[in-house]
Design a protein around this motif. Sequence first.
Motif, PDB file in Angstrom:
ATOM      1  N   GLU A 278       8.894   4.478  -5.498  1.00  0.00           N
ATOM      2  CA  GLU A 278       9.715   4.488  -6.885  1.00  0.00           C
ATOM      3  C   GLU A 278      10.353   3.289  -7.365  1.00  0.00           C
ATOM      4  O   GLU A 278      10.150   2.879  -8.502  1.00  0.00           O
ATOM      5  CB  GLU A 278      10.628   5.649  -7.121  1.00  0.00           C
ATOM      6  N   ARG A 279      10.991   2.609  -6.178  1.00  0.00           N
ATOM      7  CA  ARG A 279      11.568   1.308  -6.515  1.00  0.00           C
ATOM      8  C   ARG A 279      10.589   0.241  -6.943  1.00  0.00           C
ATOM      9  O   ARG A 279      10.716  -0.463  -7.888  1.00  0.00           O
ATOM     10  CB  ARG A 279      12.334   0.718  -5.498  1.00  0.00           C
ATOM     11  N   LEU A 280       9.310   0.209  -6.485  1.00  0.00           N
ATOM     12  CA  LEU A 280       8.369  -0.754  -6.771  1.00  0.00           C
ATOM     13  C   LEU A 280       7.885  -0.595  -7.867  1.00  0.00           C
ATOM     14  O   LEU A 280       7.439  -1.565  -8.647  1.00  0.00           O
ATOM     15  CB  LEU A 280       6.888  -0.474  -5.725  1.00  0.00           C
ATOM     16  N   LYS A 281       7.789   0.576  -8.357  1.00  0.00           N
ATOM     17  CA  LYS A 281       7.186   0.855  -9.756  1.00  0.00           C
ATOM     18  C   LYS A 281       8.049   0.053 -10.943  1.00  0.00           C
ATOM     19  O   LYS A 281       7.741  -0.022 -12.054  1.00  0.00           O
ATOM     20  CB  LYS A 281       6.977   2.489 -10.013  1.00  0.00           C
ATOM     21  N   THR A 282       9.420   0.035 -10.574  1.00  0.00           N
ATOM     22  CA  THR A 282      10.415  -0.650 -11.442  1.00  0.00           C
ATOM     23  C   THR A 282      10.339  -2.217 -11.558  1.00  0.00           C
ATOM     24  O   THR A 282      10.873  -2.742 -12.313  1.00  0.00           O
ATOM     25  CB  THR A 282      11.724  -0.215 -11.285  1.00  0.00           C
ATOM     26  N   GLN A 283       9.782  -2.818 -10.417  1.00  0.00           N
ATOM     27  CA  GLN A 283       9.512  -4.095 -10.409  1.00  0.00           C
ATOM     28  C   GLN A 283       8.665  -4.648 -11.197  1.00  0.00           C
ATOM     29  O   GLN A 283       7.407  -4.310 -11.425  1.00  0.00           O
ATOM     30  CB  GLN A 283       8.978  -4.541  -8.769  1.00  0.00           C
ATOM     31  N   ARG A 284       9.188  -6.000 -11.973  1.00  0.00           N
ATOM     32  CA  ARG A 284       8.208  -6.306 -12.845  1.00  0.00           C
ATOM     33  C   ARG A 284       7.089  -6.802 -12.307  1.00  0.00           C
ATOM     34  O   ARG A 284       5.820  -6.769 -13.000  1.00  0.00           O
ATOM     35  CB  ARG A 284       8.769  -7.572 -13.555  1.00  0.00           C
ATOM     36  N   PHE A 286       5.035  -5.506 -10.214  1.00  0.00           N
ATOM     37  CA  PHE A 286       4.455  -4.343  -9.850  1.00  0.00           C
ATOM     38  C   PHE A 286       3.760  -3.450 -11.442  1.00  0.00           C
ATOM     39  O   PHE A 286       3.156  -2.474 -11.090  1.00  0.00           O
ATOM     40  CB  PHE A 286       4.741  -3.290  -9.131  1.00  0.00           C
ATOM     41  N   ALA A 287       4.252  -3.975 -12.451  1.00  0.00           N
ATOM     42  CA  ALA A 287       4.037  -3.597 -13.786  1.00  0.00           C
ATOM     43  C   ALA A 287       2.369  -3.273 -13.870  1.00  0.00           C
ATOM     44  O   ALA A 287       1.881  -4.384 -13.881  1.00  0.00           O
ATOM     45  CB  ALA A 287       4.726  -4.124 -14.847  1.00  0.00           C
ATOM     46  N   GLY A 288       2.196  -1.941 -14.042  1.00  0.00           N
ATOM     47  CA  GLY A 288       0.737  -1.838 -14.526  1.00  0.00           C
ATOM     48  C   GLY A 288      -0.071  -1.717 -13.218  1.00  0.00           C
ATOM     49  O   GLY A 288      -1.194  -1.619 -13.470  1.00  0.00           O
ATOM     50  N   VAL A 289       0.529  -1.788 -12.021  1.00  0.00           N
ATOM     51  CA  VAL A 289      -0.379  -1.816 -10.872  1.00  0.00           C
ATOM     52  C   VAL A 289       0.083  -0.431 -10.115  1.00  0.00           C
ATOM     53  O   VAL A 289       1.256  -0.047 -10.122  1.00  0.00           O
ATOM     54  CB  VAL A 289       0.172  -2.825  -9.700  1.00  0.00           C
ATOM     55  N   ARG A 290      -0.931   0.345  -9.809  1.00  0.00           N
ATOM     56  CA  ARG A 290      -0.803   1.670  -9.271  1.00  0.00           C
ATOM     57  C   ARG A 290      -0.386   1.433  -7.580  1.00  0.00           C
ATOM     58  O   ARG A 290      -0.860   0.850  -6.881  1.00  0.00           O
ATOM     59  CB  ARG A 290      -2.186   2.562  -9.297  1.00  0.00           C
ATOM     60  N   VAL A 291       0.649   2.193  -7.474  1.00  0.00           N
ATOM     61  CA  VAL A 291       1.254   2.276  -6.001  1.00  0.00           C
ATOM     62  C   VAL A 291       1.294   3.658  -5.622  1.00  0.00           C
ATOM     63  O   VAL A 291       1.579   4.509  -6.348  1.00  0.00           O
ATOM     64  CB  VAL A 291       2.725   1.632  -5.766  1.00  0.00           C
ATOM     65  N   SER A 292       0.840   3.790  -4.335  1.00  0.00           N
ATOM     66  CA  SER A 292       0.787   5.205  -3.778  1.00  0.00           C
ATOM     67  C   SER A 292       1.153   5.186  -2.197  1.00  0.00           C
ATOM     68  O   SER A 292       0.939   4.097  -1.592  1.00  0.00           O
ATOM     69  CB  SER A 292      -0.737   5.701  -4.004  1.00  0.00           C
ATOM     70  N   PRO A 293       1.189   6.454  -1.706  1.00  0.00           N
ATOM     71  CA  PRO A 293       1.580   6.555  -0.403  1.00  0.00           C
ATOM     72  C   PRO A 293       0.253   5.700   0.558  1.00  0.00           C
ATOM     73  O   PRO A 293       0.612   5.459   1.724  1.00  0.00           O
ATOM     74  CB  PRO A 293       1.534   8.049   0.107  1.00  0.00           C
ATOM     75  N   ALA A 359      -5.841  -5.008  -5.107  1.00  0.00           N
ATOM     76  CA  ALA A 359      -7.134  -4.753  -4.266  1.00  0.00           C
ATOM     77  C   ALA A 359      -7.390  -3.156  -4.310  1.00  0.00           C
ATOM     78  O   ALA A 359      -8.720  -2.750  -4.673  1.00  0.00           O
ATOM     79  CB  ALA A 359      -7.389  -5.546  -3.116  1.00  0.00           C
ATOM     80  N   LEU A 360      -6.769  -2.515  -3.876  1.00  0.00           N
ATOM     81  CA  LEU A 360      -6.881  -1.231  -3.615  1.00  0.00           C
ATOM     82  C   LEU A 360      -7.316  -0.458  -5.201  1.00  0.00           C
ATOM     83  O   LEU A 360      -8.258   0.423  -5.352  1.00  0.00           O
ATOM     84  CB  LEU A 360      -5.685  -0.299  -3.090  1.00  0.00           C
ATOM     85  N   GLY A 361      -6.480  -0.714  -6.085  1.00  0.00           N
ATOM     86  CA  GLY A 361      -6.762  -0.346  -7.130  1.00  0.00           C
ATOM     87  C   GLY A 361      -8.160  -0.549  -7.982  1.00  0.00           C
ATOM     88  O   GLY A 361      -9.098   0.203  -8.402  1.00  0.00           O
ATOM     89  N   GLU A 362      -8.534  -1.793  -7.638  1.00  0.00           N
ATOM     90  CA  GLU A 362      -9.670  -2.458  -8.152  1.00  0.00           C
ATOM     91  C   GLU A 362     -11.154  -1.705  -7.402  1.00  0.00           C
ATOM     92  O   GLU A 362     -12.112  -1.235  -7.865  1.00  0.00           O
ATOM     93  CB  GLU A 362      -9.959  -3.936  -7.989  1.00  0.00           C
TER      94      GLU A 362
END
Length: 467
Positions: A278-284, A286-293, A359-362
Amino acid sequence: MSEFLLPDVGEGLTEAELVSWKVKEGDTVEINEIICEIETAKSIVELPSPFAGTVLALMVAEGQTVDVGTPIISIGDAAPPAMEIDLSNPAASGGGEGESLVGRNKADRGPQRRARKGAASPASQAGAQAQLQVQGAFAPGGAQSQPVAPADEPPVPAESAAPEPVPTLTAALRALAKPPVRKLAKELGIDLSTLTPSGPRGTVSRDDVRAASVSLSAGHGGGADVGEALPETARERREPVKGVRRAMAQAMTRSAFTSPHVTEWVTVDVSATMRFLERLKTQRDFAGVRVSPTLVAARAAMLAMRRTPEINSWWDEEAQEVVYKSYVNLGIAAATPRGLVVPTIKDADSLSLLELAEALGELTATAREGRTQPAQMSGGTFTLTNVGVFGVDAGTPIINPGESAILCLGAVNKRPWVDEETGEIVARDVTTLALSFDHRHIDGEKGSRFLADVAGILRDPASALLF
């Protein structure tokens, strides 16, 4: 007229299914223009045209599986519309120059006559060279096409080549059917174009042909309703195993019966990891980058390999050696409409967390679209699979061939959990990890240590600083 032969678009692939044509007869195409999509044992690949000109014939029907080296399309100069050819007179047709029957196999077309001296135009020579370049780029062993005949070789007398019918694409060729089905139809005297296909994606099946044969014998004709001839088939359906699914089945069978699998499990509180995401999602950055477990699990696995390098090794059965890898090509198991594929992120251990997330998202997006190239699914050293996306708690994954371990990440759910400090029952984000490993050279101690290290990082992401 130039024929484009199906190239080897992977590493030693022998056949492919023609999924769809992007052009039709009469279209004008340029060199490198996409003409069709094919499905190999690994993925769907777009084929560019090695020639420029007019599409004279599509020599393979959609849904048909053909061998590498089979002519699939004929491209050349369009014939004058008002020109009539007397097939009974070889001289009237230019002595049989360049004639061939579209849709016939190479063996059926008979000997090929070489070009007359000086007859090859610069455009045709460039097209032939382009075909070699296109096919050679796909196949490590070079192009699969026949060698281009030198222009200065002596010509073969026209009398040695019998005149053939004008190229045409018959209705039977347009009917979608596998070669064995076509052979059966030919033996039984059934016209495929008269049948109503019941197979997958509109293909004519063996049952369709047999039903038509029964109806024909009973005097009902070849176009009888197959449902009346074989009523029992309405209760079941057969689907051919091919392409990605067949490759997956072969790989999993080979792995399961050659490598002694051991699977260990651990259930872990990942509440800290979920807060970290959740903190990563607020980082500039990581904007637009999907983060997951999956992102944290992948980084945790690569860090844990530093203490247990056997996880990133491979048992060479022939040499009776264990091959240790100093790099990590991370495979990510992805479910696609065409089956399970495992594309890899090359040198994933050298990527930053942001680069790994990108890389994971792509990789995931490309795999789901069926656009993963064969080269992207080779050379893996370790695989991560996430069954949690399907709401499953865990599983016993099968090791990918050529590797020694695979980590399975289960669903992250809120569960009652006993707080170790207070002893109180609290709601926590909990998941289950399962690790399958090759017990020939990874013993229980090494497998357990690796799994415990991964679980420790997921329990407390800050502990990654210790590795």
